[in-house]
Design a protein around this motif. Structure first.
Motif, PDB file in Angstrom:
ATOM      1  N   ARG A 127       0.713 -46.788  49.602  1.00 15.59           N
ATOM      2  CA  ARG A 127       0.947 -47.664  50.760  1.00 15.59           C
ATOM      3  C   ARG A 127       0.018 -47.345  51.953  1.00 15.59           C
ATOM      4  O   ARG A 127      -0.425 -48.270  52.638  1.00 15.59           O
ATOM      5  N   PRO A 128      -0.282 -46.071  52.201  1.00 17.16           N
ATOM      6  CA  PRO A 128      -1.203 -45.789  53.319  1.00 17.16           C
ATOM      7  C   PRO A 128      -2.545 -46.516  53.197  1.00 17.16           C
ATOM      8  O   PRO A 128      -3.179 -46.819  54.212  1.00 17.16           O
ATOM      9  N   LEU A 129      -2.986 -46.798  51.969  1.00 15.68           N
ATOM     10  CA  LEU A 129      -4.241 -47.536  51.796  1.00 15.68           C
ATOM     11  C   LEU A 129      -4.089 -48.957  52.329  1.00 15.68           C
ATOM     12  O   LEU A 129      -4.983 -49.487  52.996  1.00 15.68           O
ATOM     13  N   ASP A 130      -2.939 -49.576  52.016  1.00 16.66           N
ATOM     14  CA  ASP A 130      -2.682 -50.941  52.485  1.00 16.66           C
ATOM     15  C   ASP A 130      -2.476 -50.947  54.006  1.00 16.66           C
ATOM     16  O   ASP A 130      -2.922 -51.868  54.698  1.00 16.66           O
ATOM     17  N   ASP A 131      -1.784 -49.922  54.524  1.00 21.54           N
ATOM     18  CA  ASP A 131      -1.578 -49.803  55.978  1.00 21.54           C
ATOM     19  C   ASP A 131      -2.918 -49.763  56.699  1.00 21.54           C
ATOM     20  O   ASP A 131      -3.113 -50.413  57.722  1.00 21.54           O
ATOM     21  N   LEU A 142      13.114 -46.540  42.049  1.00 17.77           N
ATOM     22  CA  LEU A 142      12.395 -47.468  41.160  1.00 17.77           C
ATOM     23  C   LEU A 142      11.709 -48.597  41.933  1.00 17.77           C
ATOM     24  O   LEU A 142      10.975 -49.393  41.331  1.00 17.77           O
ATOM     25  N   HIS A 143      11.930 -48.672  43.239  1.00 18.00           N
ATOM     26  CA  HIS A 143      11.319 -49.757  44.018  1.00 18.00           C
ATOM     27  C   HIS A 143       9.797 -49.730  43.893  1.00 18.00           C
ATOM     28  O   HIS A 143       9.146 -50.768  43.822  1.00 18.00           O
ATOM     29  N   GLU A 144       9.247 -48.519  43.895  1.00 15.03           N
ATOM     30  CA  GLU A 144       7.797 -48.348  43.728  1.00 15.03           C
ATOM     31  C   GLU A 144       7.271 -49.145  42.534  1.00 15.03           C
ATOM     32  O   GLU A 144       6.187 -49.722  42.590  1.00 15.03           O
ATOM     33  N   PHE A 179      -6.905 -42.426  43.836  1.00 11.96           N
ATOM     34  CA  PHE A 179      -6.743 -41.211  43.036  1.00 11.96           C
ATOM     35  C   PHE A 179      -5.884 -40.185  43.781  1.00 11.96           C
ATOM     36  O   PHE A 179      -4.978 -39.586  43.215  1.00 11.96           O
ATOM     37  N   VAL A 180      -6.175 -40.014  45.061  1.00  7.08           N
ATOM     38  CA  VAL A 180      -5.452 -39.020  45.864  1.00  7.08           C
ATOM     39  C   VAL A 180      -3.966 -39.375  45.946  1.00  7.08           C
ATOM     40  O   VAL A 180      -3.096 -38.525  45.720  1.00  7.08           O
ATOM     41  N   HIS A 181      -3.670 -40.638  46.248  1.00  6.69           N
ATOM     42  CA  HIS A 181      -2.274 -41.021  46.483  1.00  6.69           C
ATOM     43  C   HIS A 181      -1.517 -41.301  45.188  1.00  6.69           C
ATOM     44  O   HIS A 181      -0.328 -41.090  45.109  1.00  6.69           O
ATOM     45  N   ARG A 182      -2.205 -41.824  44.191  1.00  2.98           N
ATOM     46  CA  ARG A 182      -1.558 -42.067  42.894  1.00  2.98           C
ATOM     47  C   ARG A 182      -1.352 -40.740  42.175  1.00  2.98           C
ATOM     48  O   ARG A 182      -0.347 -40.503  41.551  1.00  2.98           O
ATOM     49  N   THR A 216      -7.869 -61.722  48.554  1.00  2.00           N
ATOM     50  CA  THR A 216      -6.612 -61.001  48.376  1.00  2.00           C
ATOM     51  C   THR A 216      -6.913 -59.503  48.401  1.00  2.00           C
ATOM     52  O   THR A 216      -8.051 -59.083  48.149  1.00  2.00           O
ATOM     53  N   MET A 217      -5.898 -58.709  48.708  1.00  2.75           N
ATOM     54  CA  MET A 217      -6.139 -57.270  48.832  1.00  2.75           C
ATOM     55  C   MET A 217      -4.852 -56.505  48.539  1.00  2.75           C
ATOM     56  O   MET A 217      -3.780 -56.906  48.971  1.00  2.75           O
ATOM     57  N   SER A 218      -4.961 -55.408  47.820  1.00  2.00           N
ATOM     58  CA  SER A 218      -3.817 -54.533  47.584  1.00  2.00           C
ATOM     59  C   SER A 218      -4.289 -53.239  46.926  1.00  2.00           C
ATOM     60  O   SER A 218      -5.500 -53.034  46.746  1.00  2.00           O
ATOM     61  N   SER A 219      -3.344 -52.393  46.583  1.00  2.41           N
ATOM     62  CA  SER A 219      -3.681 -51.123  45.915  1.00  2.41           C
ATOM     63  C   SER A 219      -2.510 -50.714  45.036  1.00  2.41           C
ATOM     64  O   SER A 219      -1.469 -51.373  45.007  1.00  2.41           O
ATOM     65  N   GLY A 220      -2.687 -49.609  44.332  1.00  7.56           N
ATOM     66  CA  GLY A 220      -1.609 -49.018  43.532  1.00  7.56           C
ATOM     67  C   GLY A 220      -0.977 -50.014  42.583  1.00  7.56           C
ATOM     68  O   GLY A 220      -1.686 -50.775  41.908  1.00  7.56           O
ATOM     69  N   PRO A 221       0.355 -50.055  42.528  1.00  2.00           N
ATOM     70  CA  PRO A 221       1.026 -50.905  41.546  1.00  2.00           C
ATOM     71  C   PRO A 221       0.789 -52.394  41.781  1.00  2.00           C
ATOM     72  O   PRO A 221       0.969 -53.185  40.864  1.00  2.00           O
TER      73      PRO A 221
END
Lengths: 325, 325
Positions: free
Chosen positions: A252-256, A286-288, B60-63, A194-199
């Motif tokens: 999102r750019p990380l996931d892109d 608030l979608h983020e 870190f950059v994007h968050r 699995t893979m993701s970032s941020g929230p």
């Protein structure tokens, strides 16, 4: 609608925060209950300068961070209210003078004894998903933010929690055929990354450790989309399955970027894109924050489908509930 | 012995900390360089109330945590000094008014341009391991602690750094035959899990993502020993290989518990126990912190042995260095 107990518990917990000077926030739990705190740290990072941390409970107990003290808020969660590590962590926090708020489905429990402010949540298909663990946790998180300093998003966040049940329903339906296709396609897979970032990283983590490893005995690891290019991407191959969860926040750019790469070198890249969710009942800014909860509901149907196609119910365990450990 | 540049760079960095009010510390890097910050957060948790965080650089950059500002210390690291995400994170930190200290092997690099205080480290078998990335990072970490408020351990920690080269040598020798046996035993393994807690979790993580996934194309995941019992342990089976790294700090009971369970249900549990290290050149109360560096040196020989038995050199890549991504 929250029940009367929930409303009272929530108000008492937030009032307690209002009366305190809070210098740091520790979120403490185990496994799936720990993973739901990941978006909370994300929200705190984005909305406040107050430092927040997520620890697995036994690490917290034994590491015992020096910052833990009377100006700490410790939030803990255990579905059964019975997880010994989480109960101990909550008791330790209280001994150190911290303010404690704890979530559980089962209330008359050791966690309820150990904490200062219990907040109960509902569970099961017949109840309002906005009052389940995630919804109640988001209500408390935005309540805490608002108590620490007036938060313009607070009232709208509460409305968003109230809209979760319907939003989950619509999006589970929207993704139903994709979930089934995923289950069919990977019923013989020995490993799925699995893979993701941020929230959304927390959902990647809980899908890996709870749904795949624990409930399906399928090997897995949660890869942070930003870390992917600094090691893990070298395991990418045409036959290695990935489930990428694309978030709709600033990371999102990380996931892109992970998608662009993995779609080139694996034939087994699967994507759940939060941008596809129907979120019209929730304010756009608030979608983020709230997409991760919808993602949690949608991805659960992927696990259901996998379990169904494999004839391996999500409720089966070989160690848990069957022995002491 | 550090070279003259290193001594000057180190002193300048610590002097800069002394002149500032530091309210939080962000450690920022990617992959293997990120993993070496994990023990730093552990040390800070144990020695100071100042909150510290570890972020992969692009997150870190994007968050962009709201806590990042003029009272922040941001420590970054990139071996080549060239990792774009780490360079951007360091530049961002500077723009936000933070104090920045950066580590690199290659100095005349973009990271050197982006940071306020560069600290160079040595590399390679002919150089003193106490002046490599980990050693220099520990020198800075204890220097920072001492600058923030007098730290009784500081001078002894510096001596411990000076003793790393010899301590690494002795322990690599001590574990040489076990490393070779590991390489031989697992040369055909498609997957090896790593596991640890506390100060050593970062080594489990870097062994999983850098040594196994990146350099050997072997599937892996780092499991926190405390989380093991809340999901991952259900994948344990007689033929599933685990490499458990037992630390010698207060979280050791977590590793003990994982060992007790996994040794019962897997025939493929392998343990590297930091308690077996010869650490006599280092003060006993510092073993908790410094054992992780010895572990890093020892476990590298396990990777060397695996690479040797598999005929797959650690230097081979299929994507990195071979294409843009």
């Amino acid at each position: 609608m929250m029940n009367q107990n929930q409303i009272r518990e929530l108000n008492e917990a937030i009032d307690a925060v209002r009366g305190r000077r809070i210098e740091n926030v520790y979120c403490v739990a185990c496994g799936g209950s720990k993973a739901i705190f990941d978006p909370i740290q994300y929200i705190f990072d984005r909305e406040t300068t107050i430092p927040s941390f997520v620890y697995t409970a036994n690490e917290f107990v034994h590491r015992c961070p020096k910052g833990l003290g009377k100006n700490s808020l410790v939030i803990s969660c255990s579905h059964s209210g019975n997880t010994p590590e989480t109960v101990r962590a909550t008791a330790l926090a209280g001994e150190k003078g911290a303010l404690t708020i704890s979530f559980a489905f089962k209330t008359e429990s050791p966690l309820w004894e150990a904490t200062q402010h219990g907040v109960s949540y509902e569970w099961g298909p017949e109840t309002d998903a906005g009052n389940h663990n995630n919804g109640m946790l988001f209500r408390v998180a935005f309540g805490v933010l608002n108590a620490l300093q007036p938060c313009e998003k607070y009232e709208r966040a509460v409305k968003a929690c109230d809209a979760l049940d319907e939003t989950f329903r619509v999006n589970k339906e929207k993704f139903a055929s994709r979930a089934d296709a995923f289950g069919s396609k990977y019923k013989r897979a020995p490993l799925i990354y699995t893979m993701s970032s941020g929230p959304c990283y927390g959902v990647a983590y809980s899908f890996a450790i709870c749904l795949l490893q624990e409930m399906q005995w399928i090997h897995s690891a949660a890869i942070h989309s930003g870390e992917y290019f600094h090691g893990p991407f070298e395991v990418t191959d045409y036959d290695v399955p990935f489930l990428l969860l694309k978030n709709v926040g600033p990371t999102r750019p990380l996931d892109d970027r992970a998608e662009a790469f993995a779609s080139k070198y694996s034939r087994e890249l699967n994507v759940i894109d939060c941008a596809e969710f129907d979120m019209h009942l929730i304010d756009e800014d608030l979608h983020e924050y709230f997409a991760v909860l919808v993602l949690g509901a949608v991805i659960r149907t992927y696990a259901d489908a996998l379990a169904d196609h494999r004839g391996h119910p999500l409720s089966v365990r070989r160690y848990m509930w069957r022995m002491q450990y």
